[in-house]
Design a protein around this motif. Structure first.
Motif, PDB file in Angstrom:
ATOM      1  N   ALA A 348      -6.300   5.964  -8.508  1.00 52.01           N
ATOM      2  CA  ALA A 348      -6.494   6.694  -9.770  1.00 52.01           C
ATOM      3  C   ALA A 348      -6.033   5.862 -10.962  1.00 52.01           C
ATOM      4  O   ALA A 348      -6.641   5.915 -12.040  1.00 52.01           O
ATOM      5  CB  ALA A 348      -5.744   8.024  -9.724  1.00 52.01           C
ATOM      6  N   GLN A 349      -4.966   5.075 -10.785  1.00 50.30           N
ATOM      7  CA  GLN A 349      -4.494   4.212 -11.876  1.00 50.30           C
ATOM      8  C   GLN A 349      -5.514   3.142 -12.242  1.00 50.30           C
ATOM      9  O   GLN A 349      -5.574   2.705 -13.390  1.00 50.30           O
ATOM     10  CB  GLN A 349      -3.174   3.560 -11.492  1.00 50.30           C
ATOM     11  CG  GLN A 349      -2.022   4.534 -11.340  1.00 50.30           C
ATOM     12  CD  GLN A 349      -0.753   3.848 -10.843  1.00 50.30           C
ATOM     13  OE1 GLN A 349      -0.709   2.625 -10.688  1.00 50.30           O
ATOM     14  NE2 GLN A 349       0.280   4.644 -10.600  1.00 50.30           N
ATOM     15  N   ASN A 350      -6.328   2.725 -11.242  1.00 54.04           N
ATOM     16  CA  ASN A 350      -7.337   1.690 -11.481  1.00 54.04           C
ATOM     17  C   ASN A 350      -8.720   2.268 -11.719  1.00 54.04           C
ATOM     18  O   ASN A 350      -9.716   1.541 -11.595  1.00 54.04           O
ATOM     19  CB  ASN A 350      -7.392   0.734 -10.283  1.00 54.04           C
ATOM     20  CG  ASN A 350      -6.090  -0.023 -10.100  1.00 54.04           C
ATOM     21  OD1 ASN A 350      -5.473  -0.440 -11.069  1.00 54.04           O
ATOM     22  ND2 ASN A 350      -5.684  -0.190  -8.852  1.00 54.04           N
ATOM     23  N   ALA A 351      -8.789   3.558 -12.020  1.00 52.29           N
ATOM     24  CA  ALA A 351     -10.050   4.238 -12.313  1.00 52.29           C
ATOM     25  C   ALA A 351     -11.039   4.125 -11.158  1.00 52.29           C
ATOM     26  O   ALA A 351     -12.240   3.971 -11.359  1.00 52.29           O
ATOM     27  CB  ALA A 351     -10.672   3.683 -13.606  1.00 52.29           C
ATOM     28  N   GLY A 352     -10.518   4.206  -9.922  1.00 53.86           N
ATOM     29  CA  GLY A 352     -11.376   4.184  -8.746  1.00 53.86           C
ATOM     30  C   GLY A 352     -11.788   2.817  -8.270  1.00 53.86           C
ATOM     31  O   GLY A 352     -12.541   2.696  -7.298  1.00 53.86           O
ATOM     32  N   ARG A 353     -11.307   1.769  -8.921  1.00 53.46           N
ATOM     33  CA  ARG A 353     -11.670   0.411  -8.515  1.00 53.46           C
ATOM     34  C   ARG A 353     -10.641  -0.152  -7.521  1.00 53.46           C
ATOM     35  O   ARG A 353      -9.607   0.436  -7.264  1.00 53.46           O
ATOM     36  CB  ARG A 353     -11.763  -0.507  -9.731  1.00 53.46           C
ATOM     37  CG  ARG A 353     -12.800  -0.078 -10.767  1.00 53.46           C
ATOM     38  CD  ARG A 353     -12.976  -1.164 -11.805  1.00 53.46           C
ATOM     39  NE  ARG A 353     -11.702  -1.513 -12.434  1.00 53.46           N
ATOM     40  CZ  ARG A 353     -11.283  -1.027 -13.585  1.00 53.46           C
ATOM     41  NH1 ARG A 353     -12.050  -0.180 -14.246  1.00 53.46           N
ATOM     42  NH2 ARG A 353     -10.123  -1.377 -14.092  1.00 53.46           N
ATOM     43  N   LEU A 354     -10.971  -1.346  -6.964  1.00 55.99           N
ATOM     44  CA  LEU A 354     -10.065  -2.102  -6.085  1.00 55.99           C
ATOM     45  C   LEU A 354      -9.697  -1.318  -4.827  1.00 55.99           C
ATOM     46  O   LEU A 354      -8.561  -1.376  -4.350  1.00 55.99           O
ATOM     47  CB  LEU A 354      -8.797  -2.506  -6.840  1.00 55.99           C
ATOM     48  CG  LEU A 354      -8.989  -3.326  -8.113  1.00 55.99           C
ATOM     49  CD1 LEU A 354      -7.644  -3.597  -8.774  1.00 55.99           C
ATOM     50  CD2 LEU A 354      -9.702  -4.625  -7.810  1.00 55.99           C
ATOM     51  N   LYS A 355     -10.662  -0.591  -4.258  1.00 55.54           N
ATOM     52  CA  LYS A 355     -10.363   0.163  -3.044  1.00 55.54           C
ATOM     53  C   LYS A 355     -10.073  -0.756  -1.861  1.00 55.54           C
ATOM     54  O   LYS A 355      -9.156  -0.498  -1.079  1.00 55.54           O
ATOM     55  CB  LYS A 355     -11.537   1.094  -2.711  1.00 55.54           C
ATOM     56  CG  LYS A 355     -11.529   2.395  -3.482  1.00 55.54           C
ATOM     57  CD  LYS A 355     -12.566   3.348  -2.912  1.00 55.54           C
ATOM     58  CE  LYS A 355     -12.494   4.691  -3.624  1.00 55.54           C
ATOM     59  NZ  LYS A 355     -13.472   5.666  -3.059  1.00 55.54           N
ATOM     60  N   THR A 356     -10.870  -1.816  -1.722  1.00 64.54           N
ATOM     61  CA  THR A 356     -10.695  -2.700  -0.567  1.00 64.54           C
ATOM     62  C   THR A 356      -9.330  -3.386  -0.562  1.00 64.54           C
ATOM     63  O   THR A 356      -8.644  -3.366   0.465  1.00 64.54           O
ATOM     64  CB  THR A 356     -11.827  -3.738  -0.525  1.00 64.54           C
ATOM     65  OG1 THR A 356     -13.090  -3.058  -0.424  1.00 64.54           O
ATOM     66  CG2 THR A 356     -11.661  -4.659   0.672  1.00 64.54           C
ATOM     67  N   PRO A 357      -8.873  -3.996  -1.662  1.00 65.42           N
ATOM     68  CA  PRO A 357      -7.519  -4.581  -1.631  1.00 65.42           C
ATOM     69  C   PRO A 357      -6.426  -3.545  -1.379  1.00 65.42           C
ATOM     70  O   PRO A 357      -5.443  -3.825  -0.685  1.00 65.42           O
ATOM     71  CB  PRO A 357      -7.377  -5.213  -3.020  1.00 65.42           C
ATOM     72  CG  PRO A 357      -8.770  -5.427  -3.503  1.00 65.42           C
ATOM     73  CD  PRO A 357      -9.556  -4.308  -2.933  1.00 65.42           C
ATOM     74  N   MET A 358      -6.627  -2.343  -1.912  1.00 62.73           N
ATOM     75  CA  MET A 358      -5.613  -1.317  -1.718  1.00 62.73           C
ATOM     76  C   MET A 358      -5.603  -0.807  -0.275  1.00 62.73           C
ATOM     77  O   MET A 358      -4.556  -0.402   0.242  1.00 62.73           O
ATOM     78  CB  MET A 358      -5.843  -0.157  -2.681  1.00 62.73           C
ATOM     79  CG  MET A 358      -5.614  -0.504  -4.137  1.00 62.73           C
ATOM     80  SD  MET A 358      -4.003  -1.297  -4.410  1.00 62.73           S
ATOM     81  CE  MET A 358      -2.905  -0.052  -3.765  1.00 62.73           C
ATOM     82  N   VAL A 359      -6.747  -0.806   0.395  1.00 66.80           N
ATOM     83  CA  VAL A 359      -6.778  -0.407   1.803  1.00 66.80           C
ATOM     84  C   VAL A 359      -6.023  -1.425   2.646  1.00 66.80           C
ATOM     85  O   VAL A 359      -5.325  -1.067   3.609  1.00 66.80           O
ATOM     86  CB  VAL A 359      -8.234  -0.244   2.283  1.00 66.80           C
ATOM     87  CG1 VAL A 359      -8.305  -0.256   3.798  1.00 66.80           C
ATOM     88  CG2 VAL A 359      -8.812   1.052   1.760  1.00 66.80           C
ATOM     89  N   VAL A 360      -6.140  -2.704   2.310  1.00 69.67           N
ATOM     90  CA  VAL A 360      -5.377  -3.733   3.025  1.00 69.67           C
ATOM     91  C   VAL A 360      -3.881  -3.520   2.811  1.00 69.67           C
ATOM     92  O   VAL A 360      -3.080  -3.659   3.748  1.00 69.67           O
ATOM     93  CB  VAL A 360      -5.806  -5.137   2.563  1.00 69.67           C
ATOM     94  CG1 VAL A 360      -4.944  -6.206   3.226  1.00 69.67           C
ATOM     95  CG2 VAL A 360      -7.273  -5.379   2.887  1.00 69.67           C
ATOM     96  N   ALA A 361      -3.494  -3.170   1.568  1.00 70.62           N
ATOM     97  CA  ALA A 361      -2.084  -2.863   1.313  1.00 70.62           C
ATOM     98  C   ALA A 361      -1.643  -1.632   2.094  1.00 70.62           C
ATOM     99  O   ALA A 361      -0.526  -1.576   2.620  1.00 70.62           O
ATOM    100  CB  ALA A 361      -1.865  -2.656  -0.189  1.00 70.62           C
TER     101      ALA A 361
END
Length: 388
Positions: A348-361
């Motif tokens: 939500a902080q990234n407005a729905g972007r960067l899902k793939t890097p966040m899934v790795v995290a």
């Protein structure tokens, strides 16, 4: 003539007496190159042995000890190093049985190498490099190299179940796609080779222009179905072995795997891979297990440059891929857990972007949480457990 850096490094490495004979093994199918450095010598000696000749290898070790004894009247032990490669762990187990041999298996990628565009690489140079890395590691130098833990035959054998199933699944996909591709060229789109009525449906198929399948095409597809049915039978057999190891609770069932099965969203396949590929090991802290899975961050910092290169991908690729897949499923089956809520807030902080890097995290955090759960009994906050 000024001394080069390589010459200075070589003399520094050879003049240190650590009370042992250091030996490196460069293993190939045809020959084994033995490079040795004795406390009473300033030069490294080399011996060539036929590949797989254990008797010749121990004879060479005996000659090295006797030669050192004649010079200093001390029967030195041996410290042996080899790279983790095609030979696996069997040679390390053979050497570890001898009390006078200290055997180590090193991860080849952890050894520092020259960064020249065209560097020389031979078995002789690699043998010397292994000895220098081993001596630095024995002196206690940090990050000299990374040693691989020697697995027991039982631990090594348990990993075969998940790995074989993955190979069989890939072959199944290949044959299914092959059959569908052959039929697609004839205008047939709705045939499913994995269904039980595949043989009956094959006889009933008609091409896009209303013809029955030609003789040779039908024979080719029938042979593909023979291979596919054999694979399906083998997959069932492998899954039965997996269930015997993980699902059915016996005196030999590992408690770590049983604990994983109690979490909603983790089935027998995930529990098998997580246990056999990583969680059966001992880790001292969360950084070690994240590094083992290749999920540790790899920063690039120099002067004003400060950027993140992503995860290292230097660990177990099977465990890493499984954790990333499990992270996506975790969001579906455990939406109210603390980890899932953390992921949604960051997205939500990234407005729905960067899902793939966040899934790795999320995969890294989830792996640490599962390790704490199976090793110390720390319950994952907000996780839903399966009902009995």
């Amino acid at each position: 003539m000024p001394m080069t850096a390589d010459q200075s490094q070589k003399q520094t490495a050879t003049l240190v007496d650590l009370g042992a004979i250091f030996v490196s093994l460069e293993l190939s199918k045809s020959t084994w190159l033995v490079t040795a450095l004795s406390p009473c010598s300033e030069k490294m000696s080399r011996y060539t042995i036929t590949g797989g000749d254990i008797a010749g290898l121990f004879s060479c070790f005996g000659e090295l000890r006797q030669k050192a004894k004649r010079r200093k009247n001390i029967l030195y032990p041996l410290v042996v190093i080899q790279e983790a490669g095609l030979d696996g762990f069997w040679l390390g187990r053979v050497l570890s049985k001898e009390a006078w041999i200290e055997s180590h298996i090193v991860e080849a990628a952890s050894i520092a190498m020259p960064r020249r565009h065209r560097r020389a690489k031979t078995d002789r140079i690699d043998g010397e490099t292994l000895i220098r890395a081993l001596m630095a590691w024995k002196r206690g130098e940090p990050r000299a190299c990374s040693m691989v833990k020697l697995l027991t035959p039982e631990e090594d054998d348990n990993r075969r179940i998940g790995r074989e199933r993955k190979t069989l699944i890939a072959e199944r996909v290949f044959h299914v796609n092959r059959i569908k591709g052959l039929l697609f060229t004839q205008g047939i789109r709705d045939y499913q080779p994995v269904n039980r009525d595949r043989r009956q449906r094959l006889d009933e198929l008609r091409t896009g222009d209303g013809r029955p399948l030609s003789k040779h095409l039908k024979a080719e597809i029938s042979r593909e179905l023979d291979r596919l049915e054999l694979l399906l039978t083998q997959i069932k057999a492998v899954e039965a072995e997996r269930d015997a190891l993980i699902v059915r609770e016996t005196s030999e069932t590992p408690k770590e795997a049983t604990a994983l099965l109690g979490i909603k969203g983790i089935g027998p396949e995930f529990a098998t891979i997580l246990y056999t590929e990583g969680l059966f090991r001992h880790f001292d802290n969360r950084r070690q297990i994240a590094s083992y899975a290749g999920l540790a961050p790899s920063p690039w910092q120099s002067g004003n440059v400060n950027r993140e290169q992503g995860v290292s991908k230097a660990g177990n690729p099977r465990l890493r891929a499984t954790m990333v897949e499990l992270a996506w499923l975790w969001l579906r089956h455990q939406p109210k857990s603390t980890l899932a809520i953390w992921f949604k807030e960051r997205i939500a902080q990234n407005a729905g972007r960067l899902k793939t890097p966040m899934v790795v995290a999320l995969a890294r955090k989830l792996l640490v949480a599962l390790w704490k759960y199976v090793s110390s009994g720390v319950v994952i906050e907000g996780a839903i457990m399966k009902t009995a």
